[in-house]
Enzyme design. Structure first.
Site, PDB file in Angstrom:
ATOM      1  N   LEU A 165      33.993  43.437  52.393  1.00  0.00           N
ATOM      2  CA  LEU A 165      33.207  43.445  51.144  1.00  0.00           C
ATOM      3  C   LEU A 165      33.955  44.078  49.969  1.00  0.00           C
ATOM      4  O   LEU A 165      34.799  44.951  50.167  1.00  0.00           O
ATOM      5  CB  LEU A 165      31.907  44.230  51.374  1.00  0.00           C
ATOM      6  CG  LEU A 165      31.038  43.778  52.550  1.00  0.00           C
ATOM      7  CD1 LEU A 165      29.850  44.724  52.725  1.00  0.00           C
ATOM      8  CD2 LEU A 165      30.561  42.350  52.337  1.00  0.00           C
ATOM      9  N   TRP A 167      33.885  46.029  45.909  1.00  0.00           N
ATOM     10  CA  TRP A 167      33.246  47.239  45.373  1.00  0.00           C
ATOM     11  C   TRP A 167      32.306  46.949  44.203  1.00  0.00           C
ATOM     12  O   TRP A 167      31.631  47.846  43.718  1.00  0.00           O
ATOM     13  CB  TRP A 167      34.295  48.268  44.925  1.00  0.00           C
ATOM     14  CG  TRP A 167      35.415  47.707  44.070  1.00  0.00           C
ATOM     15  CD1 TRP A 167      36.677  47.422  44.510  1.00  0.00           C
ATOM     16  CD2 TRP A 167      35.390  47.363  42.677  1.00  0.00           C
ATOM     17  NE1 TRP A 167      37.431  46.908  43.476  1.00  0.00           N
ATOM     18  CE2 TRP A 167      36.670  46.879  42.331  1.00  0.00           C
ATOM     19  CE3 TRP A 167      34.409  47.431  41.679  1.00  0.00           C
ATOM     20  CZ2 TRP A 167      36.998  46.448  41.052  1.00  0.00           C
ATOM     21  CZ3 TRP A 167      34.735  46.998  40.394  1.00  0.00           C
ATOM     22  CH2 TRP A 167      36.013  46.529  40.100  1.00  0.00           C
ATOM     23  N   LYS A 191      33.147  45.789  56.954  1.00  0.00           N
ATOM     24  CA  LYS A 191      33.980  46.790  56.294  1.00  0.00           C
ATOM     25  C   LYS A 191      33.674  46.810  54.803  1.00  0.00           C
ATOM     26  O   LYS A 191      34.021  45.884  54.066  1.00  0.00           O
ATOM     27  CB  LYS A 191      35.478  46.482  56.467  1.00  0.00           C
ATOM     28  CG  LYS A 191      36.325  47.666  56.005  1.00  0.00           C
ATOM     29  CD  LYS A 191      37.721  47.299  55.639  1.00  0.00           C
ATOM     30  CE  LYS A 191      37.923  47.007  54.181  1.00  0.00           C
ATOM     31  NZ  LYS A 191      37.644  48.123  53.267  1.00  0.00           N
ATOM     32  N   SER A 245      39.272  39.601  46.073  1.00  0.00           N
ATOM     33  CA  SER A 245      40.251  38.958  45.194  1.00  0.00           C
ATOM     34  C   SER A 245      40.895  37.746  45.859  1.00  0.00           C
ATOM     35  O   SER A 245      40.982  37.663  47.087  1.00  0.00           O
ATOM     36  CB  SER A 245      41.330  39.970  44.817  1.00  0.00           C
ATOM     37  OG  SER A 245      41.995  40.394  45.984  1.00  0.00           O
ATOM     38  N   TYR A 255      46.238  35.521  58.284  1.00  0.00           N
ATOM     39  CA  TYR A 255      45.873  36.296  59.481  1.00  0.00           C
ATOM     40  C   TYR A 255      45.138  35.414  60.486  1.00  0.00           C
ATOM     41  O   TYR A 255      45.333  35.530  61.697  1.00  0.00           O
ATOM     42  CB  TYR A 255      44.978  37.481  59.115  1.00  0.00           C
ATOM     43  CG  TYR A 255      45.653  38.596  58.345  1.00  0.00           C
ATOM     44  CD1 TYR A 255      47.020  38.810  58.427  1.00  0.00           C
ATOM     45  CD2 TYR A 255      44.904  39.462  57.548  1.00  0.00           C
ATOM     46  CE1 TYR A 255      47.624  39.845  57.727  1.00  0.00           C
ATOM     47  CE2 TYR A 255      45.493  40.498  56.847  1.00  0.00           C
ATOM     48  CZ  TYR A 255      46.848  40.683  56.923  1.00  0.00           C
ATOM     49  OH  TYR A 255      47.432  41.708  56.238  1.00  0.00           O
ATOM     50  N   GLU A 267      34.907  34.138  49.263  1.00  0.00           N
ATOM     51  CA  GLU A 267      34.326  34.144  47.907  1.00  0.00           C
ATOM     52  C   GLU A 267      35.272  34.964  47.041  1.00  0.00           C
ATOM     53  O   GLU A 267      35.424  36.168  47.272  1.00  0.00           O
ATOM     54  CB  GLU A 267      32.942  34.803  47.909  1.00  0.00           C
ATOM     55  CG  GLU A 267      31.900  34.097  48.746  1.00  0.00           C
ATOM     56  CD  GLU A 267      31.538  32.731  48.213  1.00  0.00           C
ATOM     57  OE1 GLU A 267      31.899  32.408  47.073  1.00  0.00           O
ATOM     58  OE2 GLU A 267      30.915  31.969  48.965  1.00  0.00           O
ATOM     59  N   CYS A 302      32.476  38.729  39.246  1.00  0.00           N
ATOM     60  CA  CYS A 302      33.274  37.517  39.502  1.00  0.00           C
ATOM     61  C   CYS A 302      32.804  36.340  38.655  1.00  0.00           C
ATOM     62  O   CYS A 302      33.582  35.451  38.338  1.00  0.00           O
ATOM     63  CB  CYS A 302      33.221  37.167  40.978  1.00  0.00           C
ATOM     64  SG  CYS A 302      31.533  36.987  41.569  1.00  0.00           S
ATOM     65  N   LYS A 352      44.473  49.132  34.254  1.00  0.00           N
ATOM     66  CA  LYS A 352      44.832  47.702  34.310  1.00  0.00           C
ATOM     67  C   LYS A 352      44.130  46.944  33.174  1.00  0.00           C
ATOM     68  O   LYS A 352      44.737  46.132  32.482  1.00  0.00           O
ATOM     69  CB  LYS A 352      44.408  47.158  35.679  1.00  0.00           C
ATOM     70  CG  LYS A 352      44.862  45.763  35.969  1.00  0.00           C
ATOM     71  CD  LYS A 352      44.477  45.383  37.400  1.00  0.00           C
ATOM     72  CE  LYS A 352      44.229  43.896  37.497  1.00  0.00           C
ATOM     73  NZ  LYS A 352      43.494  43.495  38.657  1.00  0.00           N
ATOM     74  N   GLU A 401      42.173  36.884  35.543  1.00  0.00           N
ATOM     75  CA  GLU A 401      40.896  37.584  35.716  1.00  0.00           C
ATOM     76  C   GLU A 401      41.115  39.052  35.355  1.00  0.00           C
ATOM     77  O   GLU A 401      41.918  39.739  35.991  1.00  0.00           O
ATOM     78  CB  GLU A 401      40.411  37.469  37.166  1.00  0.00           C
ATOM     79  CG  GLU A 401      39.057  38.120  37.379  1.00  0.00           C
ATOM     80  CD  GLU A 401      38.590  38.105  38.828  1.00  0.00           C
ATOM     81  OE1 GLU A 401      39.389  38.458  39.706  1.00  0.00           O
ATOM     82  OE2 GLU A 401      37.411  37.767  39.067  1.00  0.00           O
TER      83      GLU A 401
HETATM   84  P1  NAD Z   1      39.913  43.206  46.914  1.00  0.00           P
HETATM   85  O1  NAD Z   1      40.375  41.848  47.331  1.00  0.00           O
HETATM   86  O2  NAD Z   1      40.910  44.168  46.430  1.00  0.00           O
HETATM   87  O3  NAD Z   1      39.153  43.926  48.121  1.00  0.00           O
HETATM   88  C1  NAD Z   1      38.070  43.318  48.785  1.00  0.00           C
HETATM   89  C2  NAD Z   1      37.977  43.884  50.191  1.00  0.00           C
HETATM   90  O4  NAD Z   1      39.143  43.486  50.915  1.00  0.00           O
HETATM   91  C3  NAD Z   1      37.941  45.419  50.248  1.00  0.00           C
HETATM   92  O5  NAD Z   1      37.036  45.820  51.252  1.00  0.00           O
HETATM   93  C4  NAD Z   1      39.365  45.766  50.626  1.00  0.00           C
HETATM   94  O6  NAD Z   1      39.468  47.006  51.288  1.00  0.00           O
HETATM   95  C5  NAD Z   1      39.721  44.614  51.549  1.00  0.00           C
HETATM   96  N1  NAD Z   1      41.168  44.379  51.711  1.00  0.00           N
HETATM   97  C6  NAD Z   1      42.162  44.674  50.840  1.00  0.00           C
HETATM   98  N2  NAD Z   1      43.357  44.311  51.376  1.00  0.00           N
HETATM   99  C7  NAD Z   1      43.110  43.782  52.602  1.00  0.00           C
HETATM  100  C8  NAD Z   1      43.922  43.227  53.637  1.00  0.00           C
HETATM  101  N3  NAD Z   1      45.242  43.144  53.524  1.00  0.00           N
HETATM  102  N4  NAD Z   1      43.324  42.775  54.748  1.00  0.00           N
HETATM  103  C9  NAD Z   1      41.981  42.815  54.886  1.00  0.00           C
HETATM  104  N5  NAD Z   1      41.157  43.349  53.958  1.00  0.00           N
HETATM  105  C10 NAD Z   1      41.712  43.817  52.817  1.00  0.00           C
HETATM  106  O7  NAD Z   1      38.736  42.932  45.855  1.00  0.00           O
HETATM  107  P2  NAD Z   1      37.900  44.022  45.059  1.00  0.00           P
HETATM  108  O8  NAD Z   1      38.827  44.626  44.057  1.00  0.00           O
HETATM  109  O9  NAD Z   1      37.154  44.904  45.990  1.00  0.00           O
HETATM  110  O10 NAD Z   1      36.801  43.108  44.340  1.00  0.00           O
HETATM  111  C11 NAD Z   1      37.056  42.449  43.172  1.00  0.00           C
HETATM  112  C12 NAD Z   1      37.360  40.977  43.412  1.00  0.00           C
HETATM  113  O11 NAD Z   1      36.283  40.379  44.137  1.00  0.00           O
HETATM  114  C13 NAD Z   1      37.477  40.194  42.127  1.00  0.00           C
HETATM  115  O12 NAD Z   1      38.561  39.303  42.185  1.00  0.00           O
HETATM  116  C14 NAD Z   1      36.165  39.416  42.080  1.00  0.00           C
HETATM  117  O13 NAD Z   1      36.219  38.253  41.309  1.00  0.00           O
HETATM  118  C15 NAD Z   1      35.906  39.172  43.519  1.00  0.00           C
HETATM  119  N6  NAD Z   1      34.472  38.904  43.767  1.00  0.00           N
HETATM  120  C16 NAD Z   1      34.084  37.629  44.073  1.00  0.00           C
HETATM  121  C17 NAD Z   1      32.738  37.343  44.283  1.00  0.00           C
HETATM  122  C18 NAD Z   1      32.280  35.947  44.638  1.00  0.00           C
HETATM  123  O14 NAD Z   1      31.152  35.797  45.099  1.00  0.00           O
HETATM  124  N7  NAD Z   1      33.090  34.928  44.455  1.00  0.00           N
HETATM  125  C19 NAD Z   1      31.785  38.359  44.189  1.00  0.00           C
HETATM  126  C20 NAD Z   1      32.214  39.644  43.875  1.00  0.00           C
HETATM  127  C21 NAD Z   1      33.578  39.894  43.677  1.00  0.00           C
END
Ligand code: NAD
Length: 499
Positions: A165, A167, A191, A245, A255, A267, A302, A352, A401
């Protein structure tokens, strides 16, 4: 509904007890290593608490517990109507603890209490109940066949689901996943983001109190690189569902390929356009929606409309109205309900966003409001709502973004150019259209490559509508609606010959 006062929310904040342990096999436990990590209030920079830091061993224990629970059918074998009762009880407990959850999430995320207390807690609770309600109304199929054959297509829970998930809407994104996962009879290892772990842990406690059997829901806390990767590469996770992201989503597909070909639902990010056609007369209402779409949740959304594409003939009038509406988006203490904007999630993210603002200036965009960090004396990471005019397609803020309160204004001359500009992005999550011409609205809605189009409003629909992305905004998955229920099941054909 109804909000409490700032003082009431601060009082709750002082008495709140933070959950600090992972949930594995129905018990709140410390990690095997005994290590912890700190979590901070981004609005003050102060430490809130220490949370147990899991690693591969803890993930393995959680997956094993989830598998045991799935295999012995303590949840997967229940009638859907029985699962519904537990999910409805979960809804009731979330609502019973709504103020505590709202304050906890505000402290952990810097998001404004007004949004969380009025919307997120209720939607979190109702989303879980919605899927509980739907569970005993979904039907399998019998296909047309000869009289000596019974041919059925049935859906079965997929097994152990991993959910990773983000943040930005911690509770709500959890509910969008947990509702359909649990209602379909799966076990799950979740997680939460390391930056916003608290409300997921509290909701997990409430789920246990609601009667969810041990081992069905497990929450492992810690970093993406360790805990997230361990879930994504685990050979006994059947499906991985992710919101975050695009960069991390790409890695998760790798993976899967390198481990057990677990199904992957992604998503991801967005660079969403808002198109305003010249026939719009009520620019005031449009401006209200445009500002909400750009600045709601500090732009950490997002589906935020971060690109305003407006017909050149109405640009000046619309921009004036947008600037006027922006004044209502005041920034301040997230626990004070008068403010519509709180803090950015953490210092590196604020930096950023500020760097994007500097790049926009350097590339020739015209700053018309905002553009600075404010309230530094609080220790928090607040940014003013920011608008750039005269943005062109090749500028960085038109392409990437930003995930902050930054709106880029661009102009077009005709419908064709509007469509080209709207689709000129690697993303395709959401678009808004403002127009009074129904034919034009239909043409634009069909031509724009995005998973959700909202017309004459800014909206992601409701629980009944799927939400997910075209292009690099997503991969197969959809959150919300009955589509989401289906994707957490496997489809099986049973071909039975009568003898
Ligand atoms: P992020 O990708 O940095 O992190 C998301 C999750 O992935 C976190 O729990 C993080 O700990 C985990 N993660 C990070 N590296 C990983 C790895 N190597 N392996 C497995 N898990 C890993 O994203 P964020 O900064 O938490 O959230 C912001 C992003 O989420 C933005 O790009 C936003 O657009 C997107 N978002 C999309 C939607 C949607 O429905 N499309 C909704 C909300 C947010």
């Amino acid at each position: 509904m109804g909000l409490l006062s700032k003082d009431d929310y601060h009082k709750i904040a002082q008495t709140i007890e933070y959950p600090t342990m992972a949930l594995i096999d129905g018990k709140m436990v410390n990690s095997v290593s005994g290590k912890t990590f700190s979590t901070y209030n981004p609005a003050t920079g102060e430490k809130l608490t220490e949370i147990t830091s899991c690693n591969e061993e803890d993930v393995d224990l959680a997956v094993k517990a989830a598998r045991r629970a799935f295999k012995d059918k303590r949840w997967s074998g229940l009638a859907p109507s029985e699962r519904k009762k537990v999910l409805e009880k979960m809804r009731d407990l979330i609502i019973e603890h709504k103020d505590e959850l709202a304050v906890m999430e505000t402290l952990d995320s810097g998001r404004p209490i007004s949004d969380i207390a009025e919307t997120d807690v209720y939607e979190t609770a109702e989303c879980i109940a919605w899927y509980g309600e739907a569970a005993d109304k979904l039907e399998d199929q019998i296909t047309a066949s000869g009289q000596d054959i019974v041919s059925m297509i049935v859906r079965e829970p997929i097994g152990v689901v991993g959910a990773i998930l983000p943040w930005n809407f911690p509770m709500l994104m959890a509910a969008w996943k947990l509702g359909p996962i649990l209602a379909s009879g799966n076990s799950v290892v979740v997680k939460p983001s390391k930056l916003t772990t608290l409300t997921m842990l509290r909701i997990a406690e409430l789920a246990m109190a609601a009667g969810l059997p041990q081992g069905v829901l497990n929450v492992v806390t810690g970093s993406g690189a360790v805990v997230g990767e361990a879930i994504a590469t685990h050979p006994d996770v059947n499906l991985l569902t992710f919101t975050g992201s695009t960069a991390v989503g790409r890695t998760l597909l790798e993976y899967s390929g390198k481990s057990n070909l677990k199904r992957v639902l992604l998503e991801l990010g967005g660079k969403n356009p808002c198109i305003v056609m010249p026939d719009v007369k009520d620019l005031d209402t449009a401006a209200e929606g445009i500002v909400q779409a750009a600045f709601w949740n500090m732009g950490e959304n997002c589906s935020a409309n971060s690109r305003l594409l407006v017909h050149k003939d109405i640009k000046n009038a619309l921009l004036e109205a947008v600037l006027e509406k922006t004044k209502a988006w005041t920034v301040g203490d997230p626990l004070d309900p008068q403010f519509r904007l709180g803090s950015m999630i953490e210092k590196p993210h604020m930096e950023k966003v500020l760097a994007y603002i500097e790049t926009a200036k350097a590339e020739g965009a015209t700053l018309v409001c905002g553009g600075r960090q404010i309230l530094p004396e609080t220790g928090g990471y607040f940014i003013e709502p920011t608008i750039f005019d005269n943005v062109t397609s090749e500028m960085t803020i038109a392409k990437e973004e930003i995930f902050g309160p930054v709106l880029a204004v661009m102009t077009f001359s005709d419908e064709e150019e509007a469509i080209r500009m709207a689709n000129d992005t690697e993303y395709g999550l959401h678009a808004s259209i403002w127009s009074n011409d129904v034919n034009q609205v239909h043409r634009l809605s069909r031509a724009i490559q995005a998973g959700t189009i909202s017309v004459n409003c800014f909206s992601e629909g409701d629980f009944g509508t799927p939400f997910g992305g075209f292009k690099q905004s997503g991969f197969i998955g959809r959150d919300k609606s009955l589509w989401a229920s289906r994707q957490y099941t496997e489809m099986k054909t049973i071909w039975l010959k009568i003898r």
